[in-house]
Design a protein around this motif. Structure first.
Motif, short mmCIF file in Angstrom:
data_model
loop_
_atom_site.label_atom_id
_atom_site.label_comp_id
_atom_site.label_asym_id
_atom_site.label_seq_id
_atom_site.Cartn_x
_atom_site.Cartn_y
_atom_site.Cartn_z
N ARG A 55 0.83 -1.21 0.00
CA ARG A 55 0.00 0.00 0.00
C ARG A 55 0.86 1.25 0.00
NH1 ARG A 55 -3.69 -3.43 2.84
NH2 ARG A 55 -2.62 -3.13 4.83
N GLU A 56 1.98 1.23 0.76
CA GLU A 56 2.86 2.39 0.78
C GLU A 56 3.54 2.58 -0.57
OE1 GLU A 56 5.57 2.01 3.99
OE2 GLU A 56 4.05 2.25 5.53
N ALA A 57 3.87 1.47 -1.21
CA ALA A 57 4.47 1.56 -2.54
C ALA A 57 3.48 2.16 -3.53
CB ALA A 57 4.91 0.17 -3.00
N PHE A 58 2.22 1.77 -3.41
CA PHE A 58 1.19 2.32 -4.31
C PHE A 58 1.08 3.84 -4.13
CE2 PHE A 58 -3.22 3.57 -5.15
CZ PHE A 58 -3.36 3.15 -6.46
N GLU A 68 5.74 6.37 -16.62
CA GLU A 68 6.17 4.97 -16.68
C GLU A 68 5.89 4.27 -15.37
OE1 GLU A 68 10.26 2.37 -17.52
OE2 GLU A 68 10.25 4.55 -17.77
N ALA A 69 6.15 4.97 -14.26
CA ALA A 69 5.92 4.36 -12.95
C ALA A 69 4.44 4.13 -12.70
CB ALA A 69 6.52 5.24 -11.86
N LYS A 70 3.61 5.02 -13.23
CA LYS A 70 2.16 4.90 -12.99
C LYS A 70 1.50 3.89 -13.91
CE LYS A 70 1.61 9.66 -11.38
NZ LYS A 70 1.00 10.98 -11.67
N ASP A 71 2.26 3.30 -14.78
CA ASP A 71 1.71 2.27 -15.66
C ASP A 71 1.65 0.97 -14.88
OD1 ASP A 71 0.94 0.51 -17.58
OD2 ASP A 71 2.47 1.09 -19.05
N LEU A 72 0.52 0.73 -14.28
CA LEU A 72 0.33 -0.44 -13.41
C LEU A 72 -0.63 -1.44 -14.03
CD1 LEU A 72 0.03 1.46 -10.00
CD2 LEU A 72 2.06 0.42 -11.00
N ARG A 73 -0.65 -1.53 -15.30
CA ARG A 73 -1.57 -2.43 -15.98
C ARG A 73 -1.29 -3.88 -15.60
NH1 ARG A 73 -1.01 -0.27 -22.09
NH2 ARG A 73 1.08 0.18 -21.31
N GLY A 74 -2.34 -4.57 -15.23
CA GLY A 74 -2.26 -6.00 -14.95
C GLY A 74 -1.73 -6.34 -13.57
N VAL A 75 -1.44 -5.38 -12.71
CA VAL A 75 -0.89 -5.72 -11.40
C VAL A 75 -1.97 -6.36 -10.53
CG1 VAL A 75 0.77 -3.83 -11.54
CG2 VAL A 75 -1.43 -3.46 -10.39
N GLU A 76 -1.48 -7.09 -9.51
CA GLU A 76 -2.39 -7.68 -8.53
C GLU A 76 -2.09 -7.05 -7.18
OE1 GLU A 76 -2.91 -12.00 -8.75
OE2 GLU A 76 -1.60 -11.97 -10.50
N LEU A 77 -3.07 -6.39 -6.60
CA LEU A 77 -2.86 -5.63 -5.39
C LEU A 77 -3.80 -6.10 -4.29
CD1 LEU A 77 -2.66 -2.01 -6.90
CD2 LEU A 77 -0.79 -3.59 -6.43
N PRO A 78 -3.31 -5.99 -3.06
CA PRO A 78 -4.20 -6.28 -1.93
C PRO A 78 -5.15 -5.11 -1.71
CG PRO A 78 -2.09 -5.51 -1.12
CD PRO A 78 -1.95 -5.60 -2.62
N ALA A 79 -5.83 -5.09 -0.60
CA ALA A 79 -6.75 -4.01 -0.29
C ALA A 79 -5.99 -2.69 -0.22
CB ALA A 79 -7.47 -4.28 1.03
N ILE A 80 -6.48 -1.68 -0.94
CA ILE A 80 -5.87 -0.37 -0.96
C ILE A 80 -6.75 0.59 -0.18
CG2 ILE A 80 -5.10 1.55 -2.40
CD1 ILE A 80 -3.41 -0.98 -2.67
N GLU A 81 -6.16 1.22 0.84
CA GLU A 81 -6.91 2.15 1.66
C GLU A 81 -6.36 3.55 1.49
OE1 GLU A 81 -7.06 0.93 5.69
OE2 GLU A 81 -7.95 -1.03 5.26
N LEU A 82 -7.22 4.44 1.04
CA LEU A 82 -6.84 5.84 0.85
C LEU A 82 -7.74 6.74 1.69
CD1 LEU A 82 -6.51 5.76 -3.04
CD2 LEU A 82 -4.68 5.46 -1.37
N ASN A 83 -8.31 6.21 2.74
CA ASN A 83 -9.28 6.92 3.54
C ASN A 83 -8.69 8.22 4.09
OD1 ASN A 83 -11.02 4.76 3.13
ND2 ASN A 83 -10.36 3.74 5.00
N ARG A 84 -9.45 9.30 3.90
CA ARG A 84 -9.13 10.62 4.43
C ARG A 84 -7.84 11.21 3.87
NH1 ARG A 84 -12.60 11.56 8.60
NH2 ARG A 84 -13.62 9.73 9.51
N VAL A 102 -7.53 -5.78 -7.86
CA VAL A 102 -7.38 -5.13 -6.57
C VAL A 102 -8.39 -5.77 -5.61
CG1 VAL A 102 -7.40 -2.95 -5.32
CG2 VAL A 102 -6.72 -2.99 -7.73
N GLU A 103 -7.82 -6.26 -4.49
CA GLU A 103 -8.68 -6.96 -3.54
C GLU A 103 -9.83 -6.08 -3.07
OE1 GLU A 103 -8.26 -8.73 0.96
OE2 GLU A 103 -6.57 -8.99 -0.44
N SER A 104 -9.59 -4.83 -2.77
CA SER A 104 -10.62 -3.85 -2.43
C SER A 104 -9.99 -2.47 -2.50
CB SER A 104 -11.21 -4.11 -1.04
OG SER A 104 -10.22 -3.91 -0.04
N LEU A 105 -10.83 -1.49 -2.65
CA LEU A 105 -10.36 -0.11 -2.74
C LEU A 105 -11.25 0.74 -1.85
CD1 LEU A 105 -8.62 2.14 -4.01
CD2 LEU A 105 -10.28 2.23 -5.88
N SER A 106 -10.60 1.45 -0.91
CA SER A 106 -11.35 2.28 0.01
C SER A 106 -10.75 3.68 0.01
CB SER A 106 -11.33 1.69 1.43
OG SER A 106 -12.02 2.53 2.32
#
Length: 728
Positions: A55-58, A68-84, A102-106
């Motif tokens: 999540r910190e890497a994201f 180039e760095a933001k090209d994340l096509r096809g990645v597999e990610l766990p739950a991403i929390e961006l709350n607040r 993406v497992e979940s996005l909040s």
């Protein structure tokens, strides 16, 4: 801002193994973070990289990464929390998660200030409650396997979910979509909650701002009190209930070819732009009560169209309001409710079919209304409806031309300016009682089967034409109606001879409308052949209709009085006179009925006997002024009635002319005596009184005096009849 987990926040870049703070180190950090994100879950586990580090890497890539760095096509990610958090990057390159998992996005209460691409991605739960998404979200073909929640979320940029699949609940209650929104071909497998959501787009004022074209809703779709700009739901399918109650559409709204498999609720919805419901299928009940279709006032298009639509259940448009609207070729299979609906501009139902009851009770049609070729299989109700028309001077204000009423048609107390009922077929009771046609009616009805009756009792028809077809004639009851200059016609001249057999005039007003008096002149041949009777109504065998008024002598007398006044008003004194005679005949019958009434006071019966006698005398002598030849003969021949008394009556009737026996009447002496007796009678009758012949018996004196009186009466009647005749 990073959430510390204790309710406080700290700022700064999110650290990843080997990441720097700024400059080249920052760039190296985002590159390293991107490498972490591109690892598979197994590879991360082998390297000991936990979900928090991912999540910190994201966040590092999002905030510091380049394209180039933001090209994340096809990645597999766990739950991403961006709350607040405030999520923004060093540049405006989008975070590209196309095809990612993406497992979940909040991102509740978050502020997102860079574009995100999620095309063909697979997401678990998505929670964006009360977030501010300031840049576009492009997610065509995305699959959300969990719930999608965006309560009170603000989407400032475009939102594209074309072909997306939402497997769980889709909740955008009170969300705001400030720019274009696309859900074309999207599939919503769970409940959709968009109550009080705002779908407005400013980037394209001439096209759709919100589009659900070809979208599929498998469960409840709740758009109550939602607000839309230009909107498309074309070919959308609603398998569950569709609730648009109190929704507002400020721009054009298109639902053409949509399918509503369950209840569709548009109760009190507001459509301010042009609206299309053409070729829609409503498999369940459809509720548009109180809906308002105001349109854009475009001259060449309908403001709303339901053309070709099928309502398999009940269609409820009670209290709805329309401008230009088309229900052409619509199939109403359930009950159609239009009670107290308001049509402020042209309304067309041409070619529509009503399999069940059609209820337009007290509807208001302020411009032209077209019901031509409509099929009413069940009862049609237009009680108290108003068809004022007037906007289009080249067409009828109301037309039912070619319409078919298979059951009862109820137009009781309807207000109609001008109407066209040509080639209209009726199969049940036809109630126009109390209806008011203030300008014109063109009526040519035929009966489907049985014996149809058009009830015009108490109706007001100022002008127009009522025609009988070549076959399957109907009967018209005009009891207590007001008839102006209405032409009654038949298909052929031969049929015209029996035309009035199918019209019942009973206390009908013919002179109520100044300058529009009914004219009986065209029906003289029929009237003369039928002894000038108009109150008799041709009824088929075994018919037992319930009339508004029984044709009593008193009612018949009033009927012919009004007919006489009508003929006199158009200057046809011949017809007026004949109707006067008919009136007197029924007046005598009325008097005789009182005489025969044993419950009436004696003096009343005596007075009516005198009136009946006087009436009979006028009728027998001069035909109430219409038979001058009859009174002429009576005047000339009346003295001969006294001759038998004078000649053979004995001493009581003796005159100076002498008397004789019956056997002597044919002898020369007897003929001479008869001549003298007749001469005496005429002298007495004409009151010449030469003096050489006079009465001798008491009876003769009385008869001589009565002859003088009779001559005065008959001469007065003769003058009266001649004057009346001269007025014709």
């Amino acid at each position: 801002m990073a959430d510390r987990g204790d309710g406080s926040h700290e700022s700064g870049a999110v650290g990843v193994p080997g990441a720097g703070a700024d400059g080249d180190d920052a760039g190296d950090g985002s590159a390293l973070a991107a490498e972490v994100l591109h690892l598979s879950p197994n590879e991360r586990a082998e390297r000991g990289i936990g979900e928090e580090a991912v999540r910190e890497a994201f966040l590092t890539v999002v905030r510091e990464g380049d394209a180039e760095a933001k090209d994340l096509r096809g990645v597999e990610l766990p739950a991403i929390e961006l709350n607040r958090l405030t999520v923004e990057g060093a540049d405006r390159h989008p975070v590209d998660l196309r095809g990612a998992t993406v497992e979940s996005l909040s991102a509740t209460f978050a502020t997102i200030r860079l574009p995100i691409r999620l095309d063909d991605a697979t997401l678990g739960d998505v929670t964006l409650d009360e977030a501010h998404v300031e840049e576009p979200v492009l997610a065509d073909g995305v699959t959300v396997t969990g719930d999608f929640e965006a309560f009170e979320t603000e989407f400032a940029g475009d939102v594209a979910f074309e072909g997306a699949t939402f497997e769980g609940r889709f909740d955008v209650d009170e969300a705001t979509f400030a720019n274009d929104v696309t859900f074309d071909e999207a599939t919503f497998e769970g409940v959709v909650e968009a109550r009080a959501a705002e779908f407005y787009g400013d980037s394209n004022l001439l096209d759709d701002n919100t589009s659900f074209t070809d979208a599929s809703f498998a469960a409840l779709a709740d758009f109550r009190q939602a607000e839309f700009g230009f909107t498309h739901f074309e070919r959308a399918t609603f398998a569950g209930e569709a609730n648009f109650q109190e929704a507002s559409f400020d721009g054009d709204a298109e639902f053409d070819e949509a399918v509503f498999e369950a209840f569709a609720d548009f109760d009190e919805a507001r459509f301010d732009g042009d609206t299309g419901f053409a070729d829609v299928t409503f498999a369940g009940d459809a509720d548009f009560r109180g809906a308002a279709f105001s349109g854009r006032e475009r001259a060449l298009d309908e403001d709303v169209t339901f053309a070709g639509t099928t309502f398999a259940g009940d269609a409820d448009f009670r209290h709805a309001r329309f401008r230009f609207v088309s229900f052409a070729e619509v199939a109403f299979e359930g009950v159609a409710h239009f009670e107290e609906g308001e049509f402020d501009a042209d309304a067309t139902f041409a070619g529509a079919t009503f399999a069940s009851e059609a209820d337009f009770d007290e509807a208001r049609f302020r411009e032209d209304a077209d019901f031509s070729a409509v099929e009413f299989a069940a009862r049609a109700v237009f009680r108290g409806a108003e068809f004022t028309g007037g906007a289009n001077f080249l067409k009828d204000d109301l037309t039912f031309e070619g319409a078919h009423f298979g059951a009862d048609a109820d137009f009781h107390n309807a207000e109609i300016t001008s109407a066209n009922f040509l080639d209209t077929a009726f199969g049940g009771e036809i109630d126009f009682s109390g209806a008011h046609f203030s300008e014109r009616i063109d009526f040519e009805a035929s009966q489907v089967d049985g014996d149809a009756w058009v009830d015009f009792t108490r109706a007001k028809i100022v002008s127009g034409r009522i025609a009988q077809p070549a076959e399957n004639w109907v009967r018209y009851d005009l009891t207590l109606a007001s008839l102006g200059d209405v032409e009654l016609v038949a298909a052929t001249d031969e049929d015209h001879r029996r035309l009035l057999d199918f019209f019942r005039f009973c206390r009908t007003e013919f002179t109520e409308f100044d300058g529009h008096e009914f004219d009986f002149s065209a029906h003289r041949e029929y009237l003369d052949r039928n002894a000038w009777a108009i109150h008799e109504f041709h009824e088929p065998p075994d018919a037992d209709p319930e009339y508004e008024l029984a044709m009593t002598p008193q009612v018949a007398e009033t009927t012919y009085l009004k007919a006489k006044q009508s003929a006199a008003a158009v200057g046809d004194m011949k017809v007026a006179g004949e109707f006067r005679v008919k009136r007197q005949q029924y007046s005598r019958a009325e008097n005789v009925a009182v005489v025969r009434d044993s419950t009436a006071p004696v003096w009343t019966r005596i007075k009516n006997l005198g009136r009946a006698t006087e009436n009979w005398f006028l009728g027998i002598t001069c035909g109430h002024g219409m038979r001058p030849i009859r009174i002429g003969f009576a005047f000339v021949l009346a003295p001969l009635l006294y001759v038998p008394f004078y000649a053979f009556g004995g001493d009581t009737f003796m005159t100076a002319a002498g008397q004789l026996s019956v056997g002597e009447a044919l002898t020369p002496e007897g003929l001479a005596t008869l001549f003298d007796v007749a001469r005496f009678s005429y002298i007495s009758y004409t009151t010449i009184g030469y003096g050489f012949l006079g009465p001798e018996g008491r009876g003769a004196e009385v008869f001589a005096a009565s002859e003088a009186y009779l001559s005065v009466v008959l001469s007065a009647l003769l003058v009266y009849a001649l004057v009346k005749r001269s007025e014709m």
